[in-house]
Motif scaffolding. Structure first.
Motif, mmCIF file in Angstrom:
data_model
loop_
_atom_site.group_PDB
_atom_site.id
_atom_site.type_symbol
_atom_site.label_atom_id
_atom_site.label_comp_id
_atom_site.label_asym_id
_atom_site.label_seq_id
_atom_site.Cartn_x
_atom_site.Cartn_y
_atom_site.Cartn_z
ATOM 1 N N GLN A 174 0.852 -1.184 0.000
ATOM 2 C CA GLN A 174 0.000 0.000 0.000
ATOM 3 C C GLN A 174 0.886 1.231 0.000
ATOM 4 O OE1 GLN A 174 -2.563 1.212 3.492
ATOM 5 N NE2 GLN A 174 -4.149 0.548 2.042
ATOM 6 N N LEU A 175 0.633 2.118 -0.959
ATOM 7 C CA LEU A 175 1.322 3.406 -1.021
ATOM 8 C C LEU A 175 0.429 4.417 -0.317
ATOM 9 C CD1 LEU A 175 2.362 3.391 -4.797
ATOM 10 C CD2 LEU A 175 3.778 2.797 -2.844
ATOM 11 N N GLU A 176 1.043 5.261 0.518
ATOM 12 C CA GLU A 176 0.244 6.237 1.262
ATOM 13 C C GLU A 176 0.956 7.571 1.277
ATOM 14 O OE1 GLU A 176 -1.743 6.784 5.698
ATOM 15 O OE2 GLU A 176 -0.935 4.844 5.095
ATOM 16 N N GLY A 177 0.205 8.627 0.962
ATOM 17 C CA GLY A 177 0.754 9.974 0.952
ATOM 18 C C GLY A 177 -0.162 10.917 0.205
ATOM 19 N N SER A 178 0.364 12.080 -0.179
ATOM 20 C CA SER A 178 -0.406 13.035 -0.971
ATOM 21 C C SER A 178 -0.734 12.416 -2.328
ATOM 22 C CB SER A 178 0.389 14.321 -1.164
ATOM 23 O OG SER A 178 0.638 14.918 0.089
ATOM 24 N N PRO A 179 -1.927 12.702 -2.874
ATOM 25 C CA PRO A 179 -2.358 12.025 -4.105
ATOM 26 C C PRO A 179 -1.404 12.140 -5.293
ATOM 27 C CG PRO A 179 -4.225 13.111 -3.082
ATOM 28 C CD PRO A 179 -3.010 13.509 -2.308
ATOM 29 N N ARG A 180 -0.938 13.329 -5.620
ATOM 30 C CA ARG A 180 -0.078 13.470 -6.799
ATOM 31 C C ARG A 180 1.234 12.697 -6.667
ATOM 32 N NH1 ARG A 180 -0.972 19.118 -9.883
ATOM 33 N NH2 ARG A 180 -3.234 19.043 -9.784
ATOM 34 N N PRO A 181 1.946 12.822 -5.564
ATOM 35 C CA PRO A 181 3.173 12.017 -5.425
ATOM 36 C C PRO A 181 2.901 10.502 -5.422
ATOM 37 C CG PRO A 181 3.206 13.833 -3.867
ATOM 38 C CD PRO A 181 1.848 13.811 -4.481
ATOM 39 N N TYR B 7 -4.408 -1.439 -7.772
ATOM 40 C CA TYR B 7 -5.735 -1.877 -7.371
ATOM 41 C C TYR B 7 -6.497 -0.748 -6.735
ATOM 42 C CZ TYR B 7 -5.249 -6.589 -8.870
ATOM 43 O OH TYR B 7 -5.123 -7.683 -9.668
ATOM 44 N N ASP B 8 -7.193 -1.048 -5.687
ATOM 45 C CA ASP B 8 -8.095 -0.116 -5.033
ATOM 46 C C ASP B 8 -7.348 1.086 -4.461
ATOM 47 O OD1 ASP B 8 -10.677 0.546 -4.217
ATOM 48 O OD2 ASP B 8 -10.294 -0.209 -2.200
ATOM 49 N N TYR B 9 -8.033 2.210 -4.389
ATOM 50 C CA TYR B 9 -7.459 3.394 -3.762
ATOM 51 C C TYR B 9 -8.546 4.110 -2.978
ATOM 52 C CZ TYR B 9 -9.739 6.448 -7.160
ATOM 53 O OH TYR B 9 -10.663 7.107 -7.899
ATOM 54 N N ALA B 10 -8.102 4.928 -2.049
ATOM 55 C CA ALA B 10 -9.016 5.761 -1.269
ATOM 56 C C ALA B 10 -8.304 7.075 -0.977
ATOM 57 C CB ALA B 10 -9.397 5.059 0.031
ATOM 58 N N ILE B 11 -9.064 8.160 -1.019
ATOM 59 C CA ILE B 11 -8.530 9.475 -0.674
ATOM 60 C C ILE B 11 -9.406 10.033 0.435
ATOM 61 C CG2 ILE B 11 -8.034 11.804 -1.467
ATOM 62 C CD1 ILE B 11 -7.743 10.652 -4.301
ATOM 63 N N SER B 12 -8.764 10.374 1.526
ATOM 64 C CA SER B 12 -9.489 10.927 2.663
ATOM 65 C C SER B 12 -8.599 11.940 3.353
ATOM 66 C CB SER B 12 -9.870 9.802 3.623
ATOM 67 O OG SER B 12 -10.516 10.325 4.756
ATOM 68 N N GLY C 172 -7.034 14.461 2.203
ATOM 69 C CA GLY C 172 -5.832 14.802 1.445
ATOM 70 C C GLY C 172 -4.767 13.719 1.441
ATOM 71 N N VAL C 173 -5.091 12.527 1.962
ATOM 72 C CA VAL C 173 -4.143 11.407 1.978
ATOM 73 C C VAL C 173 -4.703 10.301 1.092
ATOM 74 C CG1 VAL C 173 -3.054 9.643 3.420
ATOM 75 C CG2 VAL C 173 -3.336 11.970 4.293
ATOM 76 N N MET C 174 -3.874 9.855 0.186
ATOM 77 C CA MET C 174 -4.279 8.779 -0.724
ATOM 78 C C MET C 174 -3.643 7.468 -0.296
ATOM 79 S SD MET C 174 -3.732 8.575 -4.827
ATOM 80 C CE MET C 174 -4.675 7.448 -5.804
ATOM 81 N N LYS C 175 -4.436 6.413 -0.318
ATOM 82 C CA LYS C 175 -3.935 5.064 -0.068
ATOM 83 C C LYS C 175 -4.205 4.259 -1.345
ATOM 84 C CE LYS C 175 -4.702 5.095 4.883
ATOM 85 N NZ LYS C 175 -5.344 4.416 6.015
ATOM 86 N N LEU C 176 -3.148 3.738 -1.948
ATOM 87 C CA LEU C 176 -3.239 3.003 -3.203
ATOM 88 C C LEU C 176 -2.683 1.601 -2.999
ATOM 89 C CD1 LEU C 176 -3.716 2.856 -6.306
ATOM 90 C CD2 LEU C 176 -1.416 3.789 -6.561
ATOM 91 N N ASN C 177 -3.501 0.600 -3.281
ATOM 92 C CA ASN C 177 -3.053 -0.790 -3.158
ATOM 93 C C ASN C 177 -2.402 -1.213 -4.469
ATOM 94 O OD1 ASN C 177 -4.332 -0.687 -0.692
ATOM 95 N ND2 ASN C 177 -6.158 -1.727 -1.419
ATOM 96 N N ILE C 178 -1.214 -1.774 -4.385
ATOM 97 C CA ILE C 178 -0.521 -2.291 -5.563
ATOM 98 C C ILE C 178 -0.067 -3.722 -5.280
ATOM 99 C CG2 ILE C 178 0.282 0.014 -6.212
ATOM 100 C CD1 ILE C 178 3.120 -0.929 -5.415
ATOM 101 N N THR C 179 0.194 -4.437 -6.350
ATOM 102 C CA THR C 179 0.731 -5.791 -6.235
ATOM 103 C C THR C 179 1.961 -5.894 -7.118
ATOM 104 O OG1 THR C 179 -1.435 -6.760 -5.802
ATOM 105 C CG2 THR C 179 0.272 -8.221 -6.636
ATOM 106 N N VAL C 180 3.067 -6.301 -6.533
ATOM 107 C CA VAL C 180 4.320 -6.523 -7.262
ATOM 108 C C VAL C 180 4.384 -8.018 -7.534
ATOM 109 C CG1 VAL C 180 6.820 -6.362 -7.159
ATOM 110 C CG2 VAL C 180 5.420 -4.557 -6.143
#
Length: 146
Positions: free
Chosen positions: A104-111, A128-133, A135-143
Protein backbone atom coordinates in the motif's frame (compact mmCIF):
# COMPACT_ATOMS: atom_id res chain seq x y z
CA UNK A 1 -13.26 -80.78 -38.55
CA UNK A 2 -15.26 -80.13 -41.68
CA UNK A 3 -17.82 -77.44 -42.23
CA UNK A 4 -21.03 -78.34 -43.94
CA UNK A 5 -22.33 -76.33 -46.86
CA UNK A 6 -25.06 -74.89 -44.64
CA UNK A 7 -22.49 -73.66 -42.08
CA UNK A 8 -20.36 -72.04 -44.78
CA UNK A 9 -23.47 -70.41 -46.25
CA UNK A 10 -24.51 -69.13 -42.79
CA UNK A 11 -21.02 -67.66 -42.23
CA UNK A 12 -21.08 -65.97 -45.64
CA UNK A 13 -24.58 -64.55 -45.01
CA UNK A 14 -23.50 -63.19 -41.62
CA UNK A 15 -20.38 -61.71 -43.17
CA UNK A 16 -22.43 -59.97 -45.89
CA UNK A 17 -24.94 -58.68 -43.30
CA UNK A 18 -22.12 -57.37 -41.07
CA UNK A 19 -20.44 -55.57 -43.99
CA UNK A 20 -23.78 -54.10 -45.14
CA UNK A 21 -24.61 -52.82 -41.62
CA UNK A 22 -21.11 -51.34 -41.21
CA UNK A 23 -21.43 -49.49 -44.50
CA UNK A 24 -24.87 -48.15 -43.58
CA UNK A 25 -23.66 -46.92 -40.19
CA UNK A 26 -20.58 -45.30 -41.75
CA UNK A 27 -22.75 -43.37 -44.22
CA UNK A 28 -25.14 -42.14 -41.53
CA UNK A 29 -22.34 -41.00 -39.19
CA UNK A 30 -22.09 -37.19 -38.94
CA UNK A 31 -18.97 -35.27 -38.02
CA UNK A 32 -18.97 -32.51 -35.40
CA UNK A 33 -19.90 -29.05 -36.67
CA UNK A 34 -16.41 -27.67 -36.01
CA UNK A 35 -14.55 -30.58 -37.63
CA UNK A 36 -13.26 -28.45 -40.52
CA UNK A 37 -11.94 -25.74 -38.20
CA UNK A 38 -9.94 -27.96 -35.82
CA UNK A 39 -6.72 -27.62 -37.83
CA UNK A 40 -7.10 -23.83 -37.95
CA UNK A 41 -7.73 -23.69 -34.21
CA UNK A 42 -4.67 -25.84 -33.48
CA UNK A 43 -2.50 -23.62 -35.71
CA UNK A 44 -3.83 -20.52 -33.93
CA UNK A 45 -3.11 -22.01 -30.50
CA UNK A 46 0.39 -23.02 -31.61
CA UNK A 47 1.03 -19.44 -32.73
CA UNK A 48 -0.16 -18.14 -29.34
CA UNK A 49 2.13 -20.57 -27.52
CA UNK A 50 5.10 -19.39 -29.60
CA UNK A 51 4.30 -15.73 -28.86
CA UNK A 52 3.97 -16.40 -25.13
CA UNK A 53 7.18 -18.43 -25.03
CA UNK A 54 9.08 -15.45 -26.49
CA UNK A 55 7.91 -13.08 -23.73
CA UNK A 56 10.37 -11.90 -21.11
CA UNK A 57 10.60 -13.91 -17.93
CA UNK A 58 9.40 -12.10 -14.83
CA UNK A 59 12.20 -10.78 -12.61
CA UNK A 60 12.80 -12.11 -9.12
CA UNK A 61 10.02 -11.02 -6.77
CA UNK A 62 12.39 -10.01 -3.98
CA UNK A 63 14.37 -7.69 -6.27
CA UNK A 64 11.19 -6.15 -7.69
CA UNK A 65 9.89 -5.57 -4.17
CA UNK A 66 13.12 -3.84 -3.10
CA UNK A 67 13.08 -1.67 -6.25
CA UNK A 68 9.47 -0.61 -5.67
CA UNK A 69 10.17 0.09 -2.01
CA UNK A 70 13.22 2.19 -2.93
CA UNK A 71 11.26 4.25 -5.46
CA UNK A 72 8.60 5.00 -2.86
CA UNK A 73 11.17 5.73 -0.15
CA UNK A 74 13.09 8.21 -2.30
CA UNK A 75 9.84 10.07 -3.04
CA UNK A 76 8.86 10.13 0.63
CA UNK A 77 5.81 7.92 0.11
CA UNK A 78 4.96 5.34 2.75
CA UNK A 79 5.27 1.82 1.32
CA UNK A 80 3.90 -0.94 3.55
CA UNK A 81 3.09 -4.61 3.14
CA UNK A 82 -0.65 -4.60 2.48
CA UNK A 83 -1.41 -7.56 4.74
CA UNK A 84 0.09 -5.58 7.63
CA UNK A 85 -1.97 -2.44 6.86
CA UNK A 86 -4.79 -1.63 9.27
CA UNK A 87 -7.44 -1.48 6.53
CA UNK A 88 -6.29 -4.57 4.58
CA UNK A 89 -9.20 -6.24 2.78
CA UNK A 90 -8.78 -9.52 0.90
CA UNK A 91 -11.18 -8.35 -1.84
CA UNK A 92 -9.11 -5.23 -2.59
CA UNK A 93 -5.91 -6.92 -3.77
CA UNK A 94 -4.50 -9.29 -6.36
CA UNK A 95 -5.34 -12.96 -5.91
CA UNK A 96 -4.15 -14.46 -9.21
CA UNK A 97 -1.76 -17.27 -10.08
CA UNK A 98 1.47 -15.23 -10.19
CA UNK A 99 3.85 -15.11 -7.25
CA UNK A 100 3.17 -11.72 -5.69
CA UNK A 101 3.37 -9.40 -2.71
CA UNK A 102 0.77 -6.76 -1.99
CA UNK A 103 1.68 -3.27 -0.82
CA UNK A 104 0.00 0.00 0.00
CA UNK A 105 1.32 3.41 -1.02
CA UNK A 106 0.24 6.24 1.26
CA UNK A 107 0.75 9.97 0.95
CA UNK A 108 -0.41 13.03 -0.97
CA UNK A 109 -2.36 12.02 -4.10
CA UNK A 110 -0.08 13.47 -6.80
CA UNK A 111 3.17 12.02 -5.43
CA UNK A 112 1.46 8.64 -4.82
CA UNK A 113 0.29 8.52 -8.44
CA UNK A 114 3.74 9.58 -9.68
CA UNK A 115 5.40 6.87 -7.58
CA UNK A 116 2.90 4.26 -8.81
CA UNK A 117 3.71 5.18 -12.43
CA UNK A 118 7.44 5.04 -11.68
CA UNK A 119 7.08 1.63 -10.03
CA UNK A 120 5.12 0.28 -13.00
CA UNK A 121 7.80 1.58 -15.35
CA UNK A 122 10.53 -0.37 -13.50
CA UNK A 123 8.88 -3.54 -12.17
CA UNK A 124 5.81 -5.64 -13.04
CA UNK A 125 3.09 -4.27 -10.79
CA UNK A 126 -0.70 -4.06 -10.78
CA UNK A 127 -2.61 -1.10 -9.37
CA UNK A 128 -5.74 -1.88 -7.37
CA UNK A 129 -8.09 -0.12 -5.03
CA UNK A 130 -7.46 3.39 -3.76
CA UNK A 131 -9.02 5.76 -1.27
CA UNK A 132 -8.53 9.48 -0.67
CA UNK A 133 -9.49 10.93 2.66
CA UNK A 134 -8.34 14.17 4.24
CA UNK A 135 -5.83 14.80 1.45
CA UNK A 136 -4.14 11.41 1.98
CA UNK A 137 -4.28 8.78 -0.72
CA UNK A 138 -3.93 5.06 -0.07
CA UNK A 139 -3.24 3.00 -3.20
CA UNK A 140 -3.05 -0.79 -3.16
CA UNK A 141 -0.52 -2.29 -5.56
CA UNK A 142 0.73 -5.79 -6.23
CA UNK A 143 4.32 -6.52 -7.26
CA UNK A 144 4.68 -9.79 -9.18
CA UNK A 145 7.71 -11.90 -10.03
CA UNK A 146 9.04 -15.39 -9.88
Amino acid sequence: MRFSKAMILAILVMLVIAIKLSMNFAQSRTLPADYDTVDDMLASLQTEVQVISRLDVLPKLEQSWRTASSIAGIAGIEYTNFEAAADADVNRRYSGPLKHWNAQLEGSPRPVIAVAKAIQARVPAFLYDYAISGGVMKLNITVVGN
